[in-house]
Design an enzyme around this catalytic site. Structure first.
Site, short mmCIF file in Angstrom:
data_model
loop_
_atom_site.label_atom_id
_atom_site.label_comp_id
_atom_site.label_asym_id
_atom_site.label_seq_id
_atom_site.Cartn_x
_atom_site.Cartn_y
_atom_site.Cartn_z
N CYS A 222 0.82 -1.21 0.00
CA CYS A 222 0.00 0.00 0.00
C CYS A 222 0.85 1.26 0.00
CB CYS A 222 -0.94 0.01 1.20
SG CYS A 222 -0.05 -0.03 2.76
N CYS B 239 -3.08 4.53 6.25
CA CYS B 239 -4.52 4.42 6.38
C CYS B 239 -4.96 4.58 7.83
CB CYS B 239 -4.96 3.05 5.86
SG CYS B 239 -4.48 1.72 6.96
N CYS C 102 -2.23 -3.92 8.57
CA CYS C 102 -1.82 -2.57 8.94
C CYS C 102 -1.24 -2.53 10.35
CB CYS C 102 -3.00 -1.61 8.85
SG CYS C 102 -3.96 -1.78 7.31
N ASP D 51 2.23 2.60 2.60
CA ASP D 51 2.12 3.33 3.86
C ASP D 51 3.41 3.19 4.67
OD1 ASP D 51 -0.35 3.99 3.09
OD2 ASP D 51 -1.42 2.60 4.38
FE1 FES Z 1 -1.49 0.38 4.24
FE2 FES Z 1 -3.25 0.05 6.08
S1 FES Z 1 -3.60 0.00 3.97
S2 FES Z 1 -1.16 0.22 6.33
#
Ligand code: FES
Length: 134
Positions: free
Chosen positions: A33, A58, A102, A35
């Protein structure tokens, strides 16, 4: 999608920010993702006296960081190392299944920060047991 506890930590994150001259820092990212989470530790006599996080990710990642920092503050490094992403998700009273990964970011960022502290102090890095689920 998120329960009240998760929303609370997402909207009012605890311990958000940075610590200048932190004793240990750890930054990890999720390749899927994109992140990113960064954890800062202040350590005195093996105890985490302060912890802060910066998460670019997120809602579940922010809530997990917030809860994880709450759970390791005041704990020893060994206790903090034992904090699993499952325990973080449980403390948040559950994350949607597709959001469980996550919470892994928080566990990994804490591990990285602890090992940063350890290697800076001439100690051996602890090894990942790999027990968590990705
Ligand atoms: Fe990337 Fe939650 S979608 S950490």
């Amino acid at each position: 999608m998120y329960n009240e506890k998760v929303m609370d930590h997402f909207e009012h994150p605890r311990n958000q920010g940075a610590i200048e001259a932190a004793d240990g820092t750890g930054e990890v990212g999720n390749a899927q993702c994109g992140d990113i989470m960064k954890i800062y530790l202040k350590v005195e006599a093996d105890v985490i006296t302060d912890v802060k996080f910066q998460t670019f990710g997120c809602g579940a990642a922010v809530a997990s960081s917030s809860m994880a920092t709450e759970l390791i503050k005041g704990r020893t490094l060994a206790e903090a190392w034992e904090l699993s992403n499952k325990a973080v998700a449980e403390a948040l009273e559950g994350l949607p299944p597709q959001k469980l990964h996550c919470s892994v970011l928080a566990e990994e960022a804490i591990h990285t920060a602890i090992n940063d502290y350890r290697t800076k102090h001439g100690l051996e890095a602890w090894e990942e047991t790999g027990s968590h689920t990705h």
